[in-house]
Design an enzyme around this catalytic site. Structure first.
Site, PDB file in Angstrom:
ATOM      1  N   GLU A   1      92.213  56.062 123.686  1.00  0.00           N
ATOM      2  CA  GLU A   1      92.564  54.959 122.782  1.00  0.00           C
ATOM      3  C   GLU A   1      91.827  53.739 123.326  1.00  0.00           C
ATOM      4  OE1 GLU A   1      94.380  54.893 120.068  1.00  0.00           O
ATOM      5  OE2 GLU A   1      95.528  56.760 120.105  1.00  0.00           O
TER       6      GLU A   1
ATOM      7  N   GLU B   1      89.806  52.416 111.530  1.00  0.00           N
ATOM      8  CA  GLU B   1      89.642  53.164 112.776  1.00  0.00           C
ATOM      9  C   GLU B   1      88.649  54.299 112.615  1.00  0.00           C
ATOM     10  OE1 GLU B   1      92.332  56.007 115.753  1.00  0.00           O
ATOM     11  OE2 GLU B   1      93.235  55.046 113.994  1.00  0.00           O
TER      12      GLU B   1
ATOM     13  N   HIS C   1      90.240  61.011 112.897  1.00  0.00           N
ATOM     14  CA  HIS C   1      90.377  60.778 111.462  1.00  0.00           C
ATOM     15  C   HIS C   1      89.047  61.007 110.731  1.00  0.00           C
ATOM     16  CE1 HIS C   1      94.204  59.253 112.758  1.00  0.00           C
ATOM     17  NE2 HIS C   1      93.579  58.384 113.535  1.00  0.00           N
TER      18      HIS C   1
ATOM     19  N   HIS D   1      89.761  57.411 119.664  1.00  0.00           N
ATOM     20  CA  HIS D   1      90.691  56.715 118.785  1.00  0.00           C
ATOM     21  C   HIS D   1      90.751  55.235 119.125  1.00  0.00           C
ATOM     22  CE1 HIS D   1      92.491  60.244 116.836  1.00  0.00           C
ATOM     23  NE2 HIS D   1      92.282  60.862 117.987  1.00  0.00           N
TER      24      HIS D   1
END
Length: 326
Positions: A290, A153, A116, A208
């Site tokens: 993650e 995040e 992101h 992430h």
């Protein structure tokens, strides 16, 4: 990396047969810590952006015009400059790294993809446009998730990416970031893959954090499954990516002391997916990590800790170094 939005569908994990050779390899990497780990291949619901999360609820995505909260500062401080306010650079690769030092990874190229962009929330039209990820069309990107206190995040991933870059450059690697808070939004998931491909990366890693339900804890590493459809052809990178993934998982659990996810992957920390554009379009060995679940209070306490983020970067670095040195 979790979120709600037009790209979210509840995950429908499918299990493949256990692969015993990989199970043995993982256990051998970290005796005791990974004992009993199997290798599990699961395909979660589409969650790109390129979100890896297999969480049942990508809650916490910021899709309003209000800026995301800085949220809780880490115990070490989280004094990173606000990112994403400057114009997009003219080149596709957004971060020119420092000249590599001499070390065991001299001559190796690693691409780090911080999931992101902190400024995506200001560009809903741009990040919601569809791009071709080989098997289907998917949103360019998303905002990602956030802790319940509002720490996004995108700030977590950029902080860990900086720490990981420094560690790898100390080993002599040439490191490229897909974005460094230096563009107004994105890049889109197809461009994120293309940056690694054009750099001819020896390894690529996308960072992430998930946004699953409270009580769902732990990290997982997502590896590409075999895809041969349209612009996507992962057949040549499935095996090396699996090797990269299990080495990163082994090092991550050993360095951070964090357990594999308790809500997917059968406790292995290893998941295979075929729906993520960042993996489908990659031609170089690549995995997603993650690092934990931002929507769980206990995991969030780790993710917002500067000292834990340093350990997370060290775990990833050691796994990458192990992979690149064979």
């Amino acid at each position: 990396m979790s979120y709600t939005g037009p790209d979210f569908e509840p995950p429908q994990p499918r299990r493949s047969r256990l692969r015993r050779p990989l199970t043995v390899a993982v256990a051998a990497l970290v005796p005791g810590a990974l004992l009993g780990w199997g290798v599990y291949a699961a395909v979660g619901g589409p969650d790109d952006g390129d979100g890896g999360g297999g969480g049942s609820d990508r809650a916490g995505a910021v899709r309003t015009s209000a800026p995301p909260s800085d949220g809780p500062a880490s115990e070490d401080g989280d004094a990173k400059k606000p990112a994403g306010s400057s114009p997009a650079p003219t080149s596709e690769a957004s971060s020119a790294s420092r000249p590599p030092a001499s070390g065991p990874l001299k001559g190796k190229v690693v691409v780090i993809d911080p999931g992101h962009n902190p400024a995506n929330f200001r560009h809903a039209t741009e990040i919601n446009r569809k791009v071709n990820v080989g098997t289907h069309w998917k949103e360019c990107d998303t905002t990602g998730t956030a802790t319940n206190a509002g720490w996004p995040e995108a700030k977590f991933t950029l902080d860990v990416a900086h720490r990981l870059r420094d560690l790898l450059e100390e080993q002599g690697a040439t490191v490229k970031l897909t974005q460094d808070g230096d563009r107004s939004f994105g890049p889109c998931v197809d461009e994120r893959a293309r940056i690694g491909n054009e750099a001819k990366a020896d390894a690529a890693i996308s960072i992430h954090a998930d946004g699953s339900g409270a009580g769902n804890r732990g990290f997982h590493v997502i590896m590409p499954g075999a895809v041969h459809d349209g612009a996507a052809d992962t057949r040549a990178i499935v095996a090396p990516s699996a090797e990269l993934g299990k080495r990163v998982a082994g090092s991550f659990v050993r360095v951070t002391g964090t357990a594999p996810a308790n809500y997917l992957g059968d406790g292995t920390g290893l998941v295979t997916r075929t729906d993520l554009g960042g993996l489908n379009l990659s031609t170089v060995p690549k995995v997603f990590v993650e690092c934990g679940n931002m929507r769980d209070g206990k995991d969030a306490a780790l993710l917002t800790s500067g000292s834990w983020r340093q350990k997370a970067a060290e775990g990833m670095s050691e796994g990458i170094v192990s992979f690149l040195r064979g």
